[in-house]
Scaffold this active site. Structure first.
Site, PDB file in Angstrom:
ATOM      1  N   SER A  15       0.828  -1.215   0.000  1.00 31.21           N
ATOM      2  CA  SER A  15       0.000   0.000   0.000  1.00 31.21           C
ATOM      3  C   SER A  15       0.859   1.260   0.000  1.00 31.21           C
ATOM      4  O   SER A  15       1.825   1.380   0.753  1.00 31.21           O
ATOM      5  CB  SER A  15      -0.907   0.012   1.238  1.00 31.21           C
ATOM      6  OG  SER A  15      -1.560   1.265   1.325  1.00 31.21           O
ATOM      7  N   SER A  17      -0.570   4.131   0.686  1.00 34.25           N
ATOM      8  CA  SER A  17      -1.311   5.102   1.514  1.00 34.25           C
ATOM      9  C   SER A  17      -0.510   5.657   2.686  1.00 34.25           C
ATOM     10  O   SER A  17      -0.575   6.863   2.942  1.00 34.25           O
ATOM     11  CB  SER A  17      -2.623   4.476   2.006  1.00 34.25           C
ATOM     12  OG  SER A  17      -3.460   4.226   0.894  1.00 34.25           O
ATOM     13  N   LYS A  69     -14.141  -3.238   1.569  1.00 39.78           N
ATOM     14  CA  LYS A  69     -14.928  -2.010   1.404  1.00 39.78           C
ATOM     15  C   LYS A  69     -16.429  -2.203   1.638  1.00 39.78           C
ATOM     16  O   LYS A  69     -17.093  -1.322   2.165  1.00 39.78           O
ATOM     17  CB  LYS A  69     -14.691  -1.404   0.013  1.00 39.78           C
ATOM     18  CG  LYS A  69     -13.291  -0.810  -0.156  1.00 39.78           C
ATOM     19  CD  LYS A  69     -13.166  -0.123  -1.503  1.00 39.78           C
ATOM     20  CE  LYS A  69     -11.731   0.325  -1.757  1.00 39.78           C
ATOM     21  NZ  LYS A  69     -11.586   1.048  -3.018  1.00 39.78           N
ATOM     22  N   ASP A 105     -13.509   7.460  -3.546  1.00 41.03           N
ATOM     23  CA  ASP A 105     -12.919   6.963  -4.792  1.00 41.03           C
ATOM     24  C   ASP A 105     -13.406   7.757  -6.015  1.00 41.03           C
ATOM     25  O   ASP A 105     -12.609   8.157  -6.863  1.00 41.03           O
ATOM     26  CB  ASP A 105     -13.247   5.474  -4.991  1.00 41.03           C
ATOM     27  CG  ASP A 105     -12.437   4.587  -4.064  1.00 41.03           C
ATOM     28  OD1 ASP A 105     -11.311   4.966  -3.696  1.00 41.03           O
ATOM     29  OD2 ASP A 105     -12.926   3.499  -3.713  1.00 41.03           O
ATOM     30  N   GLY A 130     -16.692  -2.225 -17.155  1.00 43.48           N
ATOM     31  CA  GLY A 130     -16.736  -2.981 -15.907  1.00 43.48           C
ATOM     32  C   GLY A 130     -17.981  -2.639 -15.117  1.00 43.48           C
ATOM     33  O   GLY A 130     -18.535  -1.542 -15.248  1.00 43.48           O
ATOM     34  N   ALA A 131     -18.425  -3.603 -14.305  1.00 40.44           N
ATOM     35  CA  ALA A 131     -19.632  -3.389 -13.511  1.00 40.44           C
ATOM     36  C   ALA A 131     -19.467  -3.975 -12.110  1.00 40.44           C
ATOM     37  O   ALA A 131     -20.430  -4.347 -11.459  1.00 40.44           O
ATOM     38  CB  ALA A 131     -20.835  -4.019 -14.221  1.00 40.44           C
ATOM     39  N   ALA A 134     -15.352  -1.465  -8.386  1.00 44.46           N
ATOM     40  CA  ALA A 134     -14.605  -0.285  -8.806  1.00 44.46           C
ATOM     41  C   ALA A 134     -15.462   0.616  -9.691  1.00 44.46           C
ATOM     42  O   ALA A 134     -15.412   1.846  -9.577  1.00 44.46           O
ATOM     43  CB  ALA A 134     -13.332  -0.704  -9.540  1.00 44.46           C
ATOM     44  N   TYR A 226      -2.786   1.039 -11.660  1.00 41.34           N
ATOM     45  CA  TYR A 226      -1.556   1.803 -11.834  1.00 41.34           C
ATOM     46  C   TYR A 226      -0.377   0.869 -11.609  1.00 41.34           C
ATOM     47  O   TYR A 226      -0.535  -0.251 -11.113  1.00 41.34           O
ATOM     48  CB  TYR A 226      -1.501   2.999 -10.862  1.00 41.34           C
ATOM     49  CG  TYR A 226      -1.627   2.609  -9.418  1.00 41.34           C
ATOM     50  CD1 TYR A 226      -2.877   2.584  -8.806  1.00 41.34           C
ATOM     51  CD2 TYR A 226      -0.516   2.230  -8.665  1.00 41.34           C
ATOM     52  CE1 TYR A 226      -3.010   2.197  -7.489  1.00 41.34           C
ATOM     53  CE2 TYR A 226      -0.636   1.848  -7.347  1.00 41.34           C
ATOM     54  CZ  TYR A 226      -1.882   1.827  -6.765  1.00 41.34           C
ATOM     55  OH  TYR A 226      -2.014   1.431  -5.460  1.00 41.34           O
TER      56      TYR A 226
HETATM   57  P1  ATR Z   1     -13.476  -4.697  -8.612  1.00 42.56           P
HETATM   58  O1  ATR Z   1     -13.780  -4.458  -7.171  1.00 42.56           O
HETATM   59  O2  ATR Z   1     -12.045  -4.499  -9.001  1.00 42.56           O
HETATM   60  O3  ATR Z   1     -14.419  -3.960  -9.515  1.00 42.56           O
HETATM   61  P2  ATR Z   1     -14.997  -7.057  -9.128  1.00 42.56           P
HETATM   62  O4  ATR Z   1     -16.144  -6.503  -8.365  1.00 42.56           O
HETATM   63  O5  ATR Z   1     -14.631  -8.499  -8.996  1.00 42.56           O
HETATM   64  O6  ATR Z   1     -13.665  -6.263  -8.825  1.00 42.56           O
HETATM   65  O7  ATR Z   1     -15.272  -6.743 -10.685  1.00 42.56           O
HETATM   66  C1  ATR Z   1     -14.353  -7.046 -11.677  1.00 42.56           C
HETATM   67  C2  ATR Z   1     -14.837  -6.445 -12.991  1.00 42.56           C
HETATM   68  O8  ATR Z   1     -13.849  -6.673 -14.013  1.00 42.56           O
HETATM   69  C3  ATR Z   1     -16.133  -7.029 -13.526  1.00 42.56           C
HETATM   70  O9  ATR Z   1     -16.835  -6.052 -14.252  1.00 42.56           O
HETATM   71  C4  ATR Z   1     -15.610  -8.148 -14.444  1.00 42.56           C
HETATM   72  O10 ATR Z   1     -16.535  -8.522 -15.446  1.00 42.56           O
HETATM   73  P3  ATR Z   1     -17.677  -9.656 -15.158  1.00 42.56           P
HETATM   74  O11 ATR Z   1     -18.774  -8.950 -14.401  1.00 42.56           O
HETATM   75  O12 ATR Z   1     -18.092 -10.137 -16.479  1.00 42.56           O
HETATM   76  O13 ATR Z   1     -16.990 -10.724 -14.320  1.00 42.56           O
HETATM   77  C5  ATR Z   1     -14.434  -7.441 -15.057  1.00 42.56           C
HETATM   78  N1  ATR Z   1     -13.430  -8.359 -15.591  1.00 42.56           N
HETATM   79  C6  ATR Z   1     -12.544  -9.108 -14.881  1.00 42.56           C
HETATM   80  N2  ATR Z   1     -11.739  -9.814 -15.710  1.00 42.56           N
HETATM   81  C7  ATR Z   1     -12.119  -9.496 -16.977  1.00 42.56           C
HETATM   82  C8  ATR Z   1     -11.680  -9.885 -18.272  1.00 42.56           C
HETATM   83  N3  ATR Z   1     -10.661 -10.746 -18.444  1.00 42.56           N
HETATM   84  N4  ATR Z   1     -12.301  -9.355 -19.338  1.00 42.56           N
HETATM   85  C9  ATR Z   1     -13.322  -8.485 -19.186  1.00 42.56           C
HETATM   86  N5  ATR Z   1     -13.789  -8.070 -17.992  1.00 42.56           N
HETATM   87  C10 ATR Z   1     -13.191  -8.568 -16.897  1.00 42.56           C
END
Ligand code: ATR
Length: 279
Positions: A15, A17, A69, A105, A130-131, A134, A226
């Site tokens: 970290s 931080s 979190k 964040d 992504g969903a 983060a 990063y």
């Molecule tokens: P974080 O807290 O980092 O957001 P998370 O809640 O596990 O971690 O979410 C990871 C995200 O990265 C999700 O949107 C995941 O897509 P899925 O919902 O389809 O799983 C996405 N992700 C992880 N690996 C991926 C990959 N190789 N290609 C595309 N999306 C990926």
């Protein structure tokens, strides 16, 4: 008596931080300590309680990182609207029996975009990749900036659709536009001024199936990770986008937490420079 803070995570060894907050404290002459604490995967609440017991009233707050979190959100006795929307807390403030949960964040991302990168989200067509946690953490702060559009695209389409619907239900008068959700196939032929990668694909070295068209001319491509050149960054650069990594967001979310705790906003530029160029 100085005030005490900590960041809790697992792992926590790398970290940045403690260094960031030590630089902020020195710069603003705040009498405080800040340490990194490794909590057991099932021992987050106990670790926080032990920290507070060790420092008594001197324990004033904490940052929380992966994987705690969501648990921190439940531990808080009161939550800010941005923490409620994120469903996650990265900043705790201790006040007697009360634990205030906040999430800095999204504010960190917005501040990095606006103040460090000269990329105001207002009026821009934004693509959020992504969903997961983060992505969720930055949606409300982005919507509040007044973008022209916000599309959430995810490998698993239904997760993006569900997340978009959740935020589309917020009062339109408060957030302006309603986000949409799709799978990566839904990106064909579409273009954006700001593309933010909130997936964890970069950690696995995975390439996202993005059509080159998503990067509009003068597009800014923002990678939330990063410390590495991800496939997304390479892809975006080759498509002509201006590329940024997430180190600025890390420093800015820390500055926002520091402001929540201390009421003083540190200058982030020298701290970001120190992290980028370790001497
Ligand atoms: P974080 O807290 O980092 O957001 P998370 O809640 O596990 O971690 O979410 C990871 C995200 O990265 C999700 O949107 C995941 O897509 P899925 O919902 O389809 O799983 C996405 N992700 C992880 N690996 C991926 C990959 N190789 N290609 C595309 N999306 C990926």
């Amino acid at each position: 008596m100085s005030d005490h803070y900590a960041v809790f995570g697992n792992p926590i060894g790398h970290s940045k931080s403690p260094r960031i907050h030590a630089l902020f404290a020195a710069q603003t002459r705040q009498d405080m300590s800040y340490e990194a604490i490794l909590a057991d995967k099932d021992g987050f609440a106990a670790a926080v309680a032990a920290f507070r017991a060790r420092h008594h009233a001197g324990a004033r707050g904490a940052n929380v990182t992966v994987p705690f979190k969501e648990e921190a959100c439940r531990l808080a006795t009161t939550r800010t609207p941005r923490a409620e929307a994120a469903g996650a807390v990265n900043t705790l403030s201790f006040d007697g029996g009360e634990i205030l949960g906040d999430n800095t964040d999204g504010a960190g991302l917005v501040r990095d975009l606006k103040h460090n990168l000269g990329c105001d989200p207002a009026g821009r067509r934004i693509l959020l990749l992504g969903a997961g946690g983060a992505a969720r953490g930055v949606i409300l702060p982005l919507l509040l900036e007044g973008p022209a559009d916000l599309l959430i695209a995810n490998r698993t389409e239904e997760t993006a659709a569900r997340l978009a619907l959740e935020f589309a239900r917020l009062p339109a008068c408060a957030v302006g536009i309603k986000p949409d959700g799709c799978g990566f196939a839904g990106l064909a032929g579409r273009s954006f001024d700001l593309v933010i990668n909130a997936t964890s694909a970069g950690l696995a070295g995975a390439v996202l199936p993005l059509p080159t068209s998503v990067f509009a001319p003068r597009c800014v491509a923002y990678e939330m990770l990063y410390g590495r050149e991800t496939a997304f960054m390479t892809q975006a650069r080759e498509a002509g986008a201006r590329v940024a990594d997430g180190l600025g967001m890390l420093v800015e979310q820390a500055a926002e937490a520091f402001f929540v705790w201390r009421g003083v906003r540190p200058h982030t530029a020298p701290v970001l420079a120190a992290l980028r160029n370790p001497s």
